[in-house]
Write a protein that holds these residues in place. Structure first.
Motif, short mmCIF file in Angstrom:
data_model
loop_
_atom_site.label_atom_id
_atom_site.label_comp_id
_atom_site.label_asym_id
_atom_site.label_seq_id
_atom_site.Cartn_x
_atom_site.Cartn_y
_atom_site.Cartn_z
N THR A 11 0.85 -1.20 0.00
CA THR A 11 0.00 0.00 0.00
C THR A 11 0.88 1.23 0.00
O THR A 11 1.74 1.38 0.88
N PRO A 12 0.75 2.11 -1.02
CA PRO A 12 1.59 3.31 -1.07
C PRO A 12 1.42 4.14 0.20
O PRO A 12 0.30 4.43 0.64
N SER A 13 2.54 4.48 0.82
CA SER A 13 2.49 5.30 2.03
C SER A 13 3.31 6.56 1.91
O SER A 13 3.26 7.40 2.79
N TYR A 14 4.09 6.65 0.81
CA TYR A 14 4.89 7.86 0.62
C TYR A 14 5.05 8.08 -0.88
O TYR A 14 4.98 7.13 -1.68
N PRO A 15 5.27 9.31 -1.29
CA PRO A 15 5.47 9.58 -2.72
C PRO A 15 6.76 8.92 -3.21
O PRO A 15 7.79 8.95 -2.52
N GLY A 16 6.72 8.29 -4.36
CA GLY A 16 7.91 7.64 -4.90
C GLY A 16 7.56 6.53 -5.86
O GLY A 16 6.42 6.41 -6.32
N VAL A 17 8.55 5.68 -6.12
CA VAL A 17 8.40 4.58 -7.07
C VAL A 17 8.33 3.27 -6.31
O VAL A 17 9.17 3.00 -5.44
#
Length: 371
Positions: free
Chosen positions: A4-10
């Motif tokens: 689950t995306p939790s921070y901006p990035g790749v």
């Protein structure tokens, strides 16, 4: 589950490709039948070196060609073999031995010094059923090219594209007689040559030519001229000869069915290799839903296998389209096939054929060449 995306990035996710790589089937596991000093009768034993044969079957015997053939197989590059000891050398025992090979997985079959037509016919039929190849010894009575030509024209040799015959017999060093030459059938030597060629160049390469040196061969039982070889080759006889600077070599690669599309040994054996590999590599498809997703998966897997062979130089053609094809769709598998639980895969390839006849044209200028 993807993170689950939790921070901006790749974020990197590993996704199964769905591909099922098809592994190439073995091509040079040999099976040998004959009499031996000891060991189980009518039971195939797998060995990986000649010392295994000595341990199980008692080693060389002056009364049997089996041990010498197995020894020559490993000496020439073989690495995997089945050996089946028959009760005696009678045709009934040899046929029983062929039936006893049903549980052995082999690609090459050798019956050292066997020349009985009925047994050879049964051996060829066995190879056709098992997708294997029979290496036949020239009859021991064929001591000159004329008698070999007569044997090739007769009915004793099997007219099969799953078989090839080799002439003449060879002299090998005999440890039982302090290294003195012994006359021996060539099948074990040739089977080892097949294995060595498969490993070095591929099953599509002809096991013949200047690179096809016969290890352990002291001399040949007959010395053949170009004209004699030229008269035997059209009859499907693969000749052994001695070349200056190279020693004894194999100088032929034809099957015993010269009228078929499988006239050449490497073409026949490559087709068997492709058949076995695709057969083994698509077993997973049994009981899968027989529809377009399955067909597409098979086209992907089989196509990748054929393309790998193309890149190795197994086929003719400068492009994949010219070299091979794989078809598995609604045309190869009709609705009636689906109703019957059948899945049909059609594969084809453009085989490489040996350059048997190399013609060199030399023009001699009539006048003086100006510098």
């Amino acid at each position: 589950m993807p993170p689950t995306p939790s921070y901006p990035g790749v974020y990197v996710q590993e996704v199964p490709s769905g591909a099922r790589p098809i592994a190439g089937a073995p091509t040079s596991i040999a099976a040998f039948l004959g009499t031996a000093l000891q060991g189980p009768i009518d039971k195939a034993v797998r060995i990986s070196r000649f010392s295994d044969y000595e341990h199980v079957f008692g080693g060389l015997s002056g009364d049997s060609e089996l041990g010498y053939a197995v020894r020559q197989f490993f000496l020439n590059g073989g690495a995997d073999a089945w050996v089946l000891r028959t009760e005696d050398a009678a045709p009934t025992a040899q046929r029983r031995g062929l039936r006893a090979l049903r549980d052995a997985d082999f690609n090459l079959l050798c019956l050292p010094a066997v020349a009985q037509g009925g047994v050879l016919a049964d051996a060829a039929s066995c190879c056709e059923e098992r997708r294997a190849f029979l290496i036949v010894d020239a009859p021991g009575a064929a001591t000159d090219p004329a008698s070999m030509a007569q044997a090739a024209a007769g009915a004793a040799l099997p007219g099969s594209d799953h078989a090839a015959v080799y002439y003449p017999w060879v002299h090998v060093s005999d440890p039982l007689k302090n290294g003195a030459p012994r006359l021996a059938p060539p099948c074990g030597t040739i089977a080892g040559l097949y294995a060595r060629t498969d490993g070095a160049r591929g099953v599509w390469a002809a096991p013949s030519g200047t690179e096809a040196r016969l290890a352990g061969v002291v001399s040949l039982a007959a010395s053949l001229t170009d004209n004699e070889i030229g008269s035997l080759s059209p009859l499907g006889v693969n000749c052994l000869r001695t070349l200056p600077g190279h020693g004894p070599v194999c100088w032929g690669a034809r099957t015993l069915q010269g009228a078929s599309e499988y006239k050449y040994v490497p073409v026949r054996r490559l087709a068997l290799f492709v058949e076995q590999s695709l057969r083994g590599g698509t077993q997973w498809a049994a009981f899968e839903p027989n529809d377009e997703p399955l067909w597409a998966q098979i086209r992907l897997n089989a196509g990748a296998f054929m393309h790998a062979l193309f890149r190795q130089g197994a086929f003719q053609g400068g492009t994949p389209r010219d070299a091979y094809f794989v078809k598995c769709d609604g045309e190869t598998t009709t609705q009636n096939d689906v109703d019957q639980g059948m899945l049909n895969i059609v594969a084809g390839f453009a085989p490489l054929k040996p350059a048997e006849f190399v013609v060199i044209r030399i023009a001699q200028p009539a006048g003086r060449i100006q510098a």
